[in-house]
Design a protein around this motif. Structure first.
Motif, PDB file in Angstrom:
ATOM      1  N   GLN A 101      -2.799  42.614  16.358  1.00 44.16           N
ATOM      2  CA  GLN A 101      -4.023  42.661  15.553  1.00 44.16           C
ATOM      3  C   GLN A 101      -3.902  43.758  14.495  1.00 44.16           C
ATOM      4  O   GLN A 101      -4.306  43.569  13.343  1.00 44.16           O
ATOM      5  CB  GLN A 101      -5.239  42.913  16.463  1.00 44.16           C
ATOM      6  CG  GLN A 101      -6.588  42.772  15.766  1.00 44.16           C
ATOM      7  CD  GLN A 101      -6.773  41.434  15.074  1.00 44.16           C
ATOM      8  OE1 GLN A 101      -6.561  40.383  15.667  1.00 44.16           O
ATOM      9  NE2 GLN A 101      -7.138  41.443  13.786  1.00 44.16           N
ATOM     10  N   SER A 132     -19.739  30.782   9.308  1.00 48.54           N
ATOM     11  CA  SER A 132     -20.345  31.713  10.276  1.00 48.54           C
ATOM     12  C   SER A 132     -21.268  30.965  11.249  1.00 48.54           C
ATOM     13  O   SER A 132     -21.859  31.586  12.123  1.00 48.54           O
ATOM     14  CB  SER A 132     -21.133  32.797   9.549  1.00 48.54           C
ATOM     15  OG  SER A 132     -22.208  32.218   8.849  1.00 48.54           O
ATOM     16  N   ASP A 133     -21.383  29.643  11.067  1.00 48.92           N
ATOM     17  CA  ASP A 133     -22.261  28.878  11.956  1.00 48.92           C
ATOM     18  C   ASP A 133     -21.485  28.403  13.186  1.00 48.92           C
ATOM     19  O   ASP A 133     -20.663  27.484  13.099  1.00 48.92           O
ATOM     20  CB  ASP A 133     -22.803  27.663  11.179  1.00 48.92           C
ATOM     21  CG  ASP A 133     -23.734  26.815  12.040  1.00 48.92           C
ATOM     22  OD1 ASP A 133     -24.022  27.227  13.178  1.00 48.92           O
ATOM     23  OD2 ASP A 133     -24.169  25.757  11.560  1.00 48.92           O
ATOM     24  N   PRO A 134     -21.725  29.022  14.344  1.00 44.63           N
ATOM     25  CA  PRO A 134     -20.940  28.631  15.524  1.00 44.63           C
ATOM     26  C   PRO A 134     -21.166  27.178  15.928  1.00 44.63           C
ATOM     27  O   PRO A 134     -20.320  26.579  16.591  1.00 44.63           O
ATOM     28  CB  PRO A 134     -21.420  29.592  16.613  1.00 44.63           C
ATOM     29  CG  PRO A 134     -22.716  30.127  16.143  1.00 44.63           C
ATOM     30  CD  PRO A 134     -22.739  30.041  14.660  1.00 44.63           C
ATOM     31  N   ALA A 135     -22.302  26.614  15.507  1.00 39.35           N
ATOM     32  CA  ALA A 135     -22.601  25.229  15.889  1.00 39.35           C
ATOM     33  C   ALA A 135     -21.674  24.231  15.190  1.00 39.35           C
ATOM     34  O   ALA A 135     -21.623  23.064  15.566  1.00 39.35           O
ATOM     35  CB  ALA A 135     -24.051  24.902  15.558  1.00 39.35           C
ATOM     36  N   ASP A 160     -21.013  26.349   6.583  1.00 39.96           N
ATOM     37  CA  ASP A 160     -20.976  27.809   6.654  1.00 39.96           C
ATOM     38  C   ASP A 160     -20.059  28.207   7.821  1.00 39.96           C
ATOM     39  O   ASP A 160     -20.377  27.897   8.976  1.00 39.96           O
ATOM     40  CB  ASP A 160     -22.405  28.323   6.889  1.00 39.96           C
ATOM     41  CG  ASP A 160     -22.485  29.834   6.888  1.00 39.96           C
ATOM     42  OD1 ASP A 160     -21.428  30.480   6.981  1.00 39.96           O
ATOM     43  OD2 ASP A 160     -23.611  30.356   6.798  1.00 39.96           O
TER      44      ASP A 160
END
Lengths: 357, 476
Positions: free
Chosen positions: A253, A329-332, A327
């Motif tokens: 990382q 950032s949308d976990p869905a 998007d």
């Protein structure tokens, strides 16, 4: 003093006892087929040579990536397909990507069953793999074909690597690819010494060739290091494997962060030049270039659209940017394994078909 | 240099190695150098702020103690306040107030050229500023004699285990510990090592393990009601484990060196009302606010209205202490409001009776109160974690059902190790609570105790595969 020795000593003894117990229980659980994901948890911590040996000795184990995506074999298959293609079927979409690209293309095939698609992909492939295969596959494309270059945001830092085995510690697919460096106005391509599975198998029996390969990785690959490749004998201990996994993932990382911070490798300039050259080469060959900018879920990923849109616009190259539709950032929008959900892939596929039709 | 990184432990091994061979005074000098090195690893430029604060407060402390004229003593106190709060104001709040002022002007039709202030927040400034302020306050109140030795005082300000995220130590506690020779004992070493191990488990395995799940929902444009509830519960656990994990390691490292730092957390989620919560959560800050702000404002002298006002004002400033953002002000107001309402309802009678559960019914009532109050605390964490007022309004609307939200649950599942470790932590906190003894495990036979240590090591290795991040409280 006596008390301190007994506490420290007993703690070490208990760790050893626990380690022996876990080492004994794991194969038992494996045989009975129980706790598969837990076993995998411990397996992830094996050294890279240790994991590759297990894969080589057990070709049937699930998740074995030993033989996938080797460039020589990909190009061989591509040439065979090219030779056997019926040109009357129309142009072929030739994609250079990874699973994300393949999933979109499969959705495109469902929407348009007439679509001719030829896939060249590697698991989690970085842009230096996709671009290098595009370059090498030039004889296997015709005028009128569509060339798709897949760029996955999470794999961008791995442009500083020559093989998944150096940066994908938990799933170290050994397939290789060149590394590109800036040279004048263009790019210098440094090819790996090993380019097919057979060559790689032979390394096990040929210490001199193995040393040479490792020397190339040490010299060129920004991720190669002892935390993942050294002291394979420690693999016998589950505790040591856990510790290695922790150290290796942290070190890798940090290496990725250094690439993203442009401390070690100028990924942005290299990527811009790749996209530019991809577009120009495809156009010069009479093909249609389409770049897939796949923004994966990690918010720390490079923003591909911001980085590459000016180049794509300047080159008048078509592109499909997932971030323009979903998007990230949308976990869905995502499956648990990090891929986009099928309905999202379908949305991307529709957009792709709209671009090429 | 994070406590959760190997380079810190290499640093500590060198410091510890030197420490055991040096005499007392040399130990203190070496610790001061080590503390400055530790801080400089983040940004050496901001060492100058610590040094400035150290020099000025040392001189002012000596002058204040000798001075007999009250007005002059007050002047010295004001100079110290101006310097310390001035530094805090410039580095932490100036940009925030300028932006807020510009937004206010814009809202009434006065457009201004935006003034962009790129001020970097020095790590730990809120912590060491409050620590040095307590020193000058105590001397002013004649509760404390000033430090004689400048370098000992410098170590009090910069002591590396608690420099960047507390506990906010009082000079009365830490200065004598610095000035007098310390005895290194096996008992202290073992206690310190256990604290470090527990802190690492909390931080690396739990807090870092569940952070991606929380981040995913708080970054999501369209989370469901259950997503928000689960993510906020998880954030409550994350912030507790992150911050108390840091404190445990700080106290553990200090303990191994023979220092006794104050306890900062006492099983806060076992609280059943706001007053109890603030006796258990971030104790070094809540007692600081009580002693130097709430009491200075008048405390509970002057009737109910003034008490409520003082409570709310103290907590609003406490909220602002956390960061230059309106959601922290809102969080502070929420906490102050809770304390005021609780005080109005429960009065003082309940103090002293809290935590006592008699019989099965009493225990059931207590458990239910704890569970219910946890939800209230969690709503406070939603205010704290949100990135804007819009998000607060949106998320609140989704929870109560006034904003439509999807029905699906999309919170990414945290790793197994985080759940295992959470189970261990729950049992640990329960045993501490029940026995009222933080070293409850010392009564266990050595083989049992060491088996627990070995399990903790194994669990740490099992769970330390997630990406580590900086401690949340470093930003304050």
């Amino acid at each position: 003093m006596h008390k301190s020795v007994s506490v420290i000593g007993l703690t070490i003894v208990w760790i050893l006892v626990l380690d022996v117990l876990v080492a004994g229980v794991l194969p038992l659980a494996e045989r009975t087929g129980k706790a598969g994901s837990l076993i995998q948890y411990f397996e992830y911590g094996r050294s890279v040579p240790g994991k590759l040996d297990v894969w080589e000795d057990n070709p049937g184990v699930p998740g074995n990536l030993y033989d996938v995506a080797w460039t020589d074999e990909l190009l061989e298959r591509s040439a065979e397909r090219f030779a056997g293609e019926d040109t009357a079927n129309g142009p072929v979409v030739r994609s250079y990507g990874m699973s994300f690209v393949n999933r979109i293309m499969r959705q495109a095939e469902k929407i348009d069953p007439e679509l001719n698609w030829d896939s060249h992909s590697g698991p989690g492939a970085p842009p230096n793999f996709t671009y290098a295969v595009f370059e090498s596959d030039q004889p296997n494309r015709r005028q009128g074909d569509v060339a798709v270059l897949g760029i996955l945001s999470s794999a961008v830092p791995s442009m500083a690597a020559m093989s998944n085995s150096t940066w994908a510690f938990e799933q170290p697919a050994p397939y290789t690819y060149p590394i590109f460096r800036l040279q004048g106005e263009g790019l210098q391509r440094i090819d790996p010494l090993v380019t097919n599975a057979e060559q790689f198998r032979q390394l096990r029996a040929d210490p001199a060739a193995r040393r040479e390969w490792y020397a190339q990785l040490r010299e060129q690959d920004f991720f190669y290091g002892p935390q993942a490749f050294g002291m394979s004998w420690l693999d016998v201990s589950p505790f040591a494997r856990l510790v290695r996994r922790s150290v290796a993932t942290t070190t890798l990382q940090q290496a990725k962060n250094k690439v993203i911070e442009k401390e070690t490798y100028p990924y942005n300039d290299v990527l811009i030049r790749m996209v530019r050259e991809f577009s120009r080469t495809a156009k010069a060959d009479g093909q249609r270039p389409v770049v897939f900018l796949i923004q994966s879920r990690n918010p720390r990923d490079v923003d591909l659209l911001t980085l590459l849109k000016p180049t794509l616009d300047a080159e008048e190259a078509d592109y499909l940017a997932t971030a323009e539709f979903v998007d990230p950032s949308d976990p869905a929008a995502f499956l648990p394994d990090g891929h986009y959900k099928a309905e999202r892939d379908q949305q991307f596929a529709e957009q792709f078909l709209a671009i090429i039709n | 240099m994070l406590f959760s990184e190997l380079n810190f432990w290499a640093f500590f091994a060198i410091v510890g190695g030197l420490y055991v061979i040096l005499p007392h005074k040399a130990q203190n000098r070496m610790l001061l150098v080590a503390s400055y090195v530790f801080y400089a690893a983040w940004d050496w430029r901001f060492l100058s702020l610590i040094m400035l604060s150290t020099v000025v407060d040392y001189i002012l402390g000596l002058r204040m103690a000798k001075e007999t004229v009250e007005q002059r003593r007050k002047l010295f106190l004001y100079i110290s306040l101006a310097l310390n709060l001035g530094m805090l104001g410039i580095f932490k709040y100036l940009g925030f107030f300028v932006e807020s002022f510009e937004a206010l002007l814009a809202s009434v039709g006065f457009a201004t050229d935006p003034l962009v202030l790129s001020i970097v927040l020095p790590v730990g400034i809120s912590f060491y500023t409050f620590q040095t302020l307590s020193y000058t306050f105590d001397i002013y109140r004649r509760d404390l004699e000033p430090a004689e030795d400048f370098f000992d005082f410098a170590l009090f300000v910069a002591f590396f285990p608690q420099l960047v995220a507390g506990p906010i130590e009082r000079a009365k506690n830490l200065l004598p510990n610095i000035a007098l020779p310390r005895v290194l004992t096996w008992k202290n070493f073992e206690r310190g090592a256990v604290l470090c191990l527990l802190g690492l488990l909390k931080k690396i395995v739990i807090a870092d393990g569940i952070a991606p799940s929380v981040d995913a929902i708080y970054a999501s444009p369209d989370p469901s009601r259950l997503d928000i509830i689960f993510a906020t519960w998880l954030f409550a656990i994350q912030i507790y484990c992150d911050f108390s994990g840091y404190t445990d390691i700080a106290r553990g490292v200090a303990k191994m060196l023979g220092f006794g730092l104050m306890r900062n957390f006492a099983q806060p989620y076992f609280a059943s009302d706001p007053q109890e919560f603030w006796r258990r959560w971030h104790i070094s800050l809540s007692t600081w606010l009580r002693d130097y702000l709430y009491i200075s404002l008048g405390g509970n002298r002057g009737g109910s209205f003034k008490t409520y006002r003082n409570l709310i004002a103290t907590m609003v400033l406490g909220g602002l202490w956390h960061g230059a953002a309106w959601n922290f002000v809102l969080w502070g107001s929420f906490q102050g409001g809770l304390l005021a309402v609780h005080r109005a309802i429960a009065g003082r009678q309940k103090a002293g009776a809290e935590g006592v559960a008699r019989g099965l019914k009493g225990m059931a009532v207590r458990v239910l109160s704890i569970a219910a109050f946890f939800q209230v605390v969690c709503y406070g964490w939603l205010l704290f974690r949100a990135t804007s007022f819009d998000q607060i309004a949106n998320f609140t609307g989704r929870i109560i059902g006034t904003v439509s939200a999807p029905a699906v649950v999309s919170v990414p599942t945290p790793p197994l190790a985080a759940f295992l470790c959470l189970g261990l932590l729950f049992v640990w906190d329960l045993m501490t609570e029940k026995s009222n003894e933080v070293h409850f495990y010392e009564r266990w036979p050595t083989p049992v105790r060491t088996a627990m240590y070995a399990s903790m090591f194994y669990l740490l290795a099992f769970g330390s595969t997630t990406a580590t991040s900086t401690f949340i409280y470093f930003q304050f």
